[in-house]
Structures are given as structure tokens and as C-alpha cells.
Write an enzyme that holds these catalytic residues in place. Structure first.
Site, PDB file in Angstrom:
ATOM      1  CG  ASP A 240      25.941 -79.342  64.321  1.00  0.00           C
ATOM      2  OD1 ASP A 240      26.414 -78.195  64.175  1.00  0.00           O
ATOM      3  OD2 ASP A 240      26.073 -79.996  65.370  1.00  0.00           O
ATOM      4  N   GLY A 266      19.002 -79.642  63.739  1.00  0.00           N
ATOM      5  CA  GLY A 266      20.287 -78.975  63.833  1.00  0.00           C
ATOM      6  C   GLY A 266      21.133 -79.437  65.005  1.00  0.00           C
ATOM      7  CG  HIS A 267      24.897 -77.697  67.710  1.00  0.00           C
ATOM      8  ND1 HIS A 267      25.971 -78.504  67.407  1.00  0.00           N
ATOM      9  CD2 HIS A 267      25.177 -77.128  68.917  1.00  0.00           C
ATOM     10  CE1 HIS A 267      26.872 -78.424  68.376  1.00  0.00           C
ATOM     11  NE2 HIS A 267      26.409 -77.603  69.305  1.00  0.00           N
ATOM     12  CG  PHE A 268      21.127 -76.947  71.021  1.00  0.00           C
ATOM     13  CD1 PHE A 268      21.457 -77.240  72.332  1.00  0.00           C
ATOM     14  CD2 PHE A 268      21.782 -75.908  70.395  1.00  0.00           C
ATOM     15  CE1 PHE A 268      22.418 -76.518  73.011  1.00  0.00           C
ATOM     16  CE2 PHE A 268      22.757 -75.173  71.058  1.00  0.00           C
ATOM     17  CZ  PHE A 268      23.073 -75.482  72.368  1.00  0.00           C
ATOM     18  CB  ALA A 269      19.535 -83.436  68.047  1.00  0.00           C
TER      19      ALA A 269
END
Length: 294
Positions: A240, A266-269
Site C-alpha cells: 500500500d 496494494g491498497h485495494f487488496a
């Protein structure tokens, strides 16, 4: 596939749009309230709800100023702050007569959901934390810089505005993913469609400028986590660009018995690792004590 209903509810601030599963069997399990992040809406949970919605009662609202929710208060009457959004979602919870539920938070879901939990801890049967920060250790250098931008800083405001462009949205979706071809364009395209609606970007700039209020509230949330000693599951995309892995591990200070699962994404797993995350969520909720309504 799960049976999902698409509904609206009037609150003082907004007509809240929400997704709600109609499971075939609940068997005393607590419902799951899914609170979305930025720049997204409840659609980010569509895949998870389709996977688990036959087994669990799942509810995912769009905040005021996000997704399909519509303002109903006069223009300018509702101030876009995390405190005010949390109050609206608390009203939504009460109107649904949710007495106790599993709180699933992602990104902006932490400052919304943790405010509610700190005010009314008896609502929370357990917490699932996915790239939702509550510790200064979890802020990347980029996040620290963005959080510190004052309203009068023109260069800083331009940087925040860049997060609301398609390039900024795609940056959040793709940075740190292991397989970029696994990221559907539907998610970031829909996010951008909502972001480009009239008035939305101004509201989101207000929220981004208010994010420093969340950092100030971190000690309050940490105290709630420690005192409540809830069953907890931490799911974290370790690449992330905003909320780093140290933030996931910091939760273990106040939730020493929490499950911690790190993913190479990343952020939107959920976009890349839904197949791995869905059974973990199901297993966690199934291990909670049976839910009994009053």
C-alpha cells in the site's frame, strides 16, 4: 450467487444507498457492516458480498457524497467531515435496528467506523481491518505529507486534487499489485464516474483536509481497541503506498490476539486477492460466538 438487494434510506443528511444480502441461512451469526474507502463506494464489496452473501447478512452503505447516495439537506448545510459522516452512518445503523455486528473497515472506513465504535462499543461483535489505519506508524511519507496540507496551501490543494483524477484513482488501484492484469477496469472507472459528479470533488477535498482529525483521534481509537479486546482480523496489502505494513502490525499492540494476514498486493487488496480473503473472512465470522437478538 448471493441474493443482493439495492436499497435506500433517508437520513437527516442524505438518502443513503446501500447493498444488503438476503442470506438463505444465518444461524445466529452477527451481520457484517462493510464500510468503504476512498475514492470508492459500496461497490468495492460487491465481489465479497456475492461470495459470502448466501451465508452471512452483509450490509454496505455509500457515505454521503459517495457512490449512489444523494444529498437531501440544503446546499452547504452538511459539512463534509469524518465526524459528520460517522454520525450519519450511526443514524443509518439505528434505523436498520442493528444491535450488534461485525465491523469491516477499509481506508476511510476506519475513521467512520472507529468513531462510532468508540462512542458505542456495545455495537461491535468483532472487527475486520483491511488497509484501514489507526497508528502513526502506518502512515507512509506520502500520507504524512498529504495529511499535513493546510487549506491555504495552493500547491498542496493541487496535489490533493490530483488524487481525484483518473490517473490518481488508477494509482491507488495499481500501485503495489502483483498482477496488474488481475485488476478489473470496472472498479476504478466507476469510482471516477462518481468522483466526477457535480460537487463531489469539493466535498472530497474537504474530507481530505479533515484527515488530520483522524490522526488526532488515533489515541482514542487505540484506547477503545485495547479496552474492548475484541475478536479481530487484520487483512493488509503490504505494498500500500499510503498505509504501510507497520500500521497493520501496530494493531497487535492493542489487539495482541488478532489474526494478521499480509498479502503481496496494494491498497485495494480485495481487487487482487478476493479468492484468499473471502474464506478468511468467513472463517473469522463463523468462529465468533452465536449472535442473539434481544
Amino acid at each position: 450467487m448471493a441474493l443482493i438487494r439495492y436499497r435506500t434510506m433517508n437520513t437527516a443528511a442524505a438518502e443513503i444507498f446501500y447493498r444488503e444480502t438476503v442470506p438463505e441461512v444465518v444461524e445466529g451469526r452477527p451481520p457484517i457492516l462493510l464500510l468503504h474507502g476512498f475514492p470508492s463506494s459500496s461497490h468495492q464489496y460487491s465481489g465479497l458480498m456475492h461470495r459470502l452473501g448466501r451465508e452471512f447478512h452483509m450490509i454496505a452503505p455509500d457515505y454521503p457524497g459517495f457512490g449512489q447516495s444523494r444529498d437531501v439537506s440544503p446546499p452547504g448545510a452538511f459539512v463534509y467531515s469524518f465526524e459528520n459522516i460517522s454520525r450519519t452512518i450511526e443514524e443509518f445503523i439505528d434505523k436498520l435496528s442493528l444491535e450488534r455486528f461485525v465491523l469491516y473497515v477499509f481506508d476511510f472506513g476506519a475513521p467512520v467506523g472507529f468513531r462510532i465504535a468508540a462512542r458505542r462499543p456495545d455495537l461491535i461483535a468483532g472487527v475486520i481491518i483491511q488497509n484501514a489505519n489507526a497508528y502513526e506508524a502506518g502512515l507512509s511519507d506520502a500520507a504524512r505529507r498529504l495529511v499535513s496540507i493546510p487549506r491555504h496551501d495552493e500547491a498542496g490543494l493541487k496535489e490533493l486534487d490530483g488524487l481525484l483524477t483518473l490517473e490518481g484513482t488508477k494509482f491507488q488501484y495499481f500501485t503495489g499489485v502483483a498482477d496488474p492484469e488481475s485488476i478489473s477496469p470496472d472498479g476504478y472507472t466507476l469510482d471516477q464516474l462518481y468522483l466526477d459528479l457535480p460537487g463531489r470533488k469539493a466535498h472530497l477535498i474537504d474530507l481530505l483536509l479533515d484527515y488530520k482529525s483522524n490522526v488526532d483521534a488515533y489515541p482514542v481509537w487505540q484506547e477503545w481497541l485495547w479496552q474492548a479486546s475484541l475478536p479481530a482480523q487484520i487483512l493488509w496489502g503490504r505494498n500500500d503506498p499510503f498505509f504501510v505494513e507497520a500500521g497493520a502490525r501496530a494493531y497487535l499492540t492493542d489487539l495482541p490476539n488478532a489474526e494478521l494476514h499480509l498479502f503481496d498486493t496494494g491498497h485495494f487488496a480485495l481487487e487482487e486477492r478476493l479468492d484468499a480473503i473471502a474464506p478468511l473472512v468467513a472463517g473469522f465470522v463463523n468462529r465468533l460466538p452465536k449472535f442473539v437478538t434481544s
